[in-house]
Design a protein around this motif. Structure first.
Motif, PDB file in Angstrom:
ATOM      1  N   GLU A  44       0.874   9.000  -6.307  1.00  0.00           N
ATOM      2  CA  GLU A  44       1.292  10.404  -6.175  1.00  0.00           C
ATOM      3  C   GLU A  44       2.135  10.824  -7.367  1.00  0.00           C
ATOM      4  O   GLU A  44       1.923  11.905  -7.941  1.00  0.00           O
ATOM      5  CB  GLU A  44       2.073  10.598  -4.882  1.00  0.00           C
ATOM      6  CG  GLU A  44       1.217  10.621  -3.631  1.00  0.00           C
ATOM      7  CD  GLU A  44       2.042  10.919  -2.391  1.00  0.00           C
ATOM      8  OE1 GLU A  44       3.295  10.892  -2.488  1.00  0.00           O
ATOM      9  OE2 GLU A  44       1.446  11.192  -1.331  1.00  0.00           O
ATOM     10  N   GLN A  45       3.084   9.988  -7.768  1.00  0.00           N
ATOM     11  CA  GLN A  45       3.934  10.304  -8.911  1.00  0.00           C
ATOM     12  C   GLN A  45       3.112  10.382 -10.198  1.00  0.00           C
ATOM     13  O   GLN A  45       3.393  11.197 -11.079  1.00  0.00           O
ATOM     14  CB  GLN A  45       5.046   9.264  -9.042  1.00  0.00           C
ATOM     15  CG  GLN A  45       6.051   9.285  -7.906  1.00  0.00           C
ATOM     16  CD  GLN A  45       6.680  10.655  -7.723  1.00  0.00           C
ATOM     17  OE1 GLN A  45       7.107  11.302  -8.684  1.00  0.00           O
ATOM     18  NE2 GLN A  45       6.719  11.117  -6.466  1.00  0.00           N
ATOM     19  N   LYS A  46       2.092   9.527 -10.303  1.00  0.00           N
ATOM     20  CA  LYS A  46       1.206   9.536 -11.468  1.00  0.00           C
ATOM     21  C   LYS A  46       0.473  10.878 -11.564  1.00  0.00           C
ATOM     22  O   LYS A  46       0.361  11.471 -12.655  1.00  0.00           O
ATOM     23  CB  LYS A  46       0.205   8.384 -11.347  1.00  0.00           C
ATOM     24  CG  LYS A  46      -0.839   8.306 -12.465  1.00  0.00           C
ATOM     25  CD  LYS A  46      -1.713   7.072 -12.249  1.00  0.00           C
ATOM     26  CE  LYS A  46      -2.724   6.903 -13.371  1.00  0.00           C
ATOM     27  NZ  LYS A  46      -3.828   7.881 -13.302  1.00  0.00           N
ATOM     28  N   SER A  60       0.833  -1.211   0.000  1.00  0.00           N
ATOM     29  CA  SER A  60       0.000   0.000   0.000  1.00  0.00           C
ATOM     30  C   SER A  60       0.866   1.260   0.000  1.00  0.00           C
ATOM     31  O   SER A  60       0.544   2.245  -0.681  1.00  0.00           O
ATOM     32  CB  SER A  60      -0.946  -0.003   1.209  1.00  0.00           C
ATOM     33  OG  SER A  60      -1.874  -1.063   1.116  1.00  0.00           O
ATOM     34  N   ARG A  61       1.957   1.236   0.772  1.00  0.00           N
ATOM     35  CA  ARG A  61       2.863   2.393   0.765  1.00  0.00           C
ATOM     36  C   ARG A  61       3.475   2.596  -0.621  1.00  0.00           C
ATOM     37  O   ARG A  61       3.599   3.721  -1.109  1.00  0.00           O
ATOM     38  CB  ARG A  61       3.980   2.185   1.784  1.00  0.00           C
ATOM     39  CG  ARG A  61       3.523   2.130   3.226  1.00  0.00           C
ATOM     40  CD  ARG A  61       4.719   1.957   4.138  1.00  0.00           C
ATOM     41  NE  ARG A  61       4.332   1.495   5.463  1.00  0.00           N
ATOM     42  CZ  ARG A  61       5.179   1.218   6.426  1.00  0.00           C
ATOM     43  NH1 ARG A  61       6.485   1.366   6.208  1.00  0.00           N
ATOM     44  NH2 ARG A  61       4.760   0.795   7.594  1.00  0.00           N
ATOM     45  N   ARG A  62       3.855   1.494  -1.232  1.00  0.00           N
ATOM     46  CA  ARG A  62       4.444   1.571  -2.579  1.00  0.00           C
ATOM     47  C   ARG A  62       3.423   2.098  -3.593  1.00  0.00           C
ATOM     48  O   ARG A  62       3.736   2.962  -4.414  1.00  0.00           O
ATOM     49  CB  ARG A  62       4.922   0.174  -2.983  1.00  0.00           C
ATOM     50  CG  ARG A  62       5.322   0.007  -4.437  1.00  0.00           C
ATOM     51  CD  ARG A  62       5.860  -1.389  -4.628  1.00  0.00           C
ATOM     52  NE  ARG A  62       5.929  -1.769  -6.022  1.00  0.00           N
ATOM     53  CZ  ARG A  62       6.361  -2.948  -6.443  1.00  0.00           C
ATOM     54  NH1 ARG A  62       6.750  -3.856  -5.568  1.00  0.00           N
ATOM     55  NH2 ARG A  62       6.393  -3.228  -7.730  1.00  0.00           N
ATOM     56  N   HIS A  71       0.893  17.682 -14.177  1.00  0.00           N
ATOM     57  CA  HIS A  71       1.959  18.696 -14.088  1.00  0.00           C
ATOM     58  C   HIS A  71       1.824  19.483 -12.773  1.00  0.00           C
ATOM     59  O   HIS A  71       1.943  20.712 -12.747  1.00  0.00           O
ATOM     60  CB  HIS A  71       1.910  19.653 -15.289  1.00  0.00           C
ATOM     61  CG  HIS A  71       1.962  18.941 -16.607  1.00  0.00           C
ATOM     62  ND1 HIS A  71       3.111  18.341 -17.083  1.00  0.00           N
ATOM     63  CD2 HIS A  71       0.988  18.710 -17.536  1.00  0.00           C
ATOM     64  CE1 HIS A  71       2.855  17.785 -18.261  1.00  0.00           C
ATOM     65  NE2 HIS A  71       1.568  17.981 -18.565  1.00  0.00           N
ATOM     66  N   ALA A  72       1.540  18.733 -11.724  1.00  0.00           N
ATOM     67  CA  ALA A  72       1.240  19.346 -10.430  1.00  0.00           C
ATOM     68  C   ALA A  72       2.506  19.716  -9.669  1.00  0.00           C
ATOM     69  O   ALA A  72       3.572  19.120  -9.843  1.00  0.00           O
ATOM     70  CB  ALA A  72       0.392  18.393  -9.590  1.00  0.00           C
ATOM     71  N   ASP A  73       2.364  20.698  -8.813  1.00  0.00           N
ATOM     72  CA  ASP A  73       3.445  21.083  -7.904  1.00  0.00           C
ATOM     73  C   ASP A  73       3.213  20.519  -6.504  1.00  0.00           C
ATOM     74  O   ASP A  73       4.161  20.413  -5.709  1.00  0.00           O
ATOM     75  CB  ASP A  73       3.546  22.614  -7.821  1.00  0.00           C
ATOM     76  CG  ASP A  73       3.898  23.234  -9.162  1.00  0.00           C
ATOM     77  OD1 ASP A  73       4.966  22.909  -9.692  1.00  0.00           O
ATOM     78  OD2 ASP A  73       3.085  24.040  -9.670  1.00  0.00           O
TER      79      ASP A  73
END
Length: 372
Positions: free
Chosen positions: A283-285, A275-277, A291-293
């Motif tokens: 989040e990276q997706k 789940s952590r992975r 293109h989020a900050d």
């Protein structure tokens, strides 16, 4: 999170290891019992040096993936030859040895307060990751690692003897699973606003949701609870993909720790790690696609399906020493040579280092502010 076991593959039963007389291989030259040799991948006599290859099938197989939903039907307790469980009265470690092997010292704490526990079933492993490094190579890796521990007291370094390492197979569960995660989150995009006093940054927030799927391959959970996860993490990863289907010859001459974390509890721990992975990957997706900050308020609901597992033995060289009444443990990955452990600290060395750095910084400050 919910578990979806309806799509699990057809149940597979582990193959029973057949007890064979040749697994207790006697040296044809001197009659001594032969051990597994990491250097050759075969058997070697520790008394006269005679070597032999381990008979292998035409097609070398790895441990099979077993259906987690049928786990209660997989109670295989046959290790392929008679085994005994030895308990250390000092630290409580339970180790598995060949029935005829003399175990007079604990491989974990060095205590000789060991006793045999009779008539205790020990679940047989499905696969083994054999040792690639021998004791001499493990000791050399440890010696080089210790040499770079500046704050370790000299007396402690002298007590930590590389030749004291003992080869032990640690129990580990690996899990495969299809995962499907529904998620929702908020993401922020920064924009810079110019003002008469300069500029300021403001963040515009948006909502997003979606589904993320990933196949998890060989999530490792150690079956040993003797060591904190930080120490075990230091010597990872292990190459579990290249395990070999269990044969008694691979563990000849080595101790194998009896697992203390069962399959069902190990799966609960695996789900937490997975789940952590998955959370990090989602989040990276979002960062990448939007293109989020910033990403915040991420909520996920993950289901698991087609869950399979393996019970493997992972090779570790273990050593420990006592310094000022405290036991320090060290490990060397028997496949890769990665070293893990925590050494005592010499506060005299720490103080001298801090003073040296402070003196250096004061000198730099003085030179930069001097008027010539």
């Amino acid at each position: 999170m919910s578990d979806d076991l309806m799509n699990s593959p057809a149940p597979q039963e582990p193959e029973m290891a057949k007890t064979k007389e040749e697994t207790d291989r006697k040296c044809p030259d001197c009659g001594g019992t032969m051990d597994f040799d990491p250097g050759t991948g075969g058997l070697s006599c520790p008394y006269c040096g005679h070597t032999e290859e381990i008979a292998a099938p035409k097609e070398q197989r790895a441990a099979r993936e077993l259906d987690f939903s049928q786990a209660e039907k997989t109670g295989n307790c046959n290790w392929g030859k008679a085994k005994k469980v030895v308990i250390c009265k000092s630290c409580g470690a339970e180790s598995v040895y060949d029935a005829l092997e003399i175990a007079n010292e604990c491989p974990y704490c060095g205590s000789n307060q060991v006793m045999e526990e009779k008539d205790k079933d020990t679940l047989a492993p499905g696969g083994v990751c054999p040792f690639k490094l021998d004791k001499k190579q493990a000791g050399a890796r440890f010696k080089n690692w210790l040499k770079h521990r500046w704050f370790c007291p000299k007396e402690a370094k002298e007590k930590a003897r590389p030749e004291a390492f003992k080869g032990v197979y640690l129990p580990a569960w690996t899990f495969d699973s299809e995962t499907s995660s529904r998620y929702r989150a908020r993401y922020g995009i920064d924009r810079v606003i110019k003002t008469k006093d300069g500029a300021r940054t403001e963040t515009d927030w948006y909502s997003t949701n979606g589904t993320y799927r990933e196949f998890i391959d060989d999530q490792v959970v150690f079956g040993s609870q003797r060591y904190d996860q930080a120490l075990l993490n230091q010597i990872q990863p292990f190459d579990t993909a290249h395990n070999l289907e269990y044969k008694p010859e691979y563990v000849a001459g080595f101790a194998a720790e009896r697992y203390s974390l069962g399959l069902k509890d190990a799966w609960e721990k695996a789900k937490d790690l997975i789940s952590r992975r998955l959370r990090s990957n989602v989040e990276q997706k979002i960062y990448r696609e939007k293109h989020a900050d910033h990403v915040s308020q991420l909520h996920m609901d993950t289901s698991f399906s087609s869950i399979t597992y393996k019970y493997l033995l992972l090779p570790v060289w273990i050593s420990s020493f006592t310094y000022q009444g405290k036991v320090y443990h060290f490990m060397v990955n028997g496949q890769t040579g990665r070293v893990g452990g925590r050494t005592p600290v010499s506060w005299i060395k720490v103080t001298l280092t801090v003073l040296s750095v402070a003196l250096f910084m004061a000198l730099i400050y003085y030179l930069n502010n001097s008027v010539f």
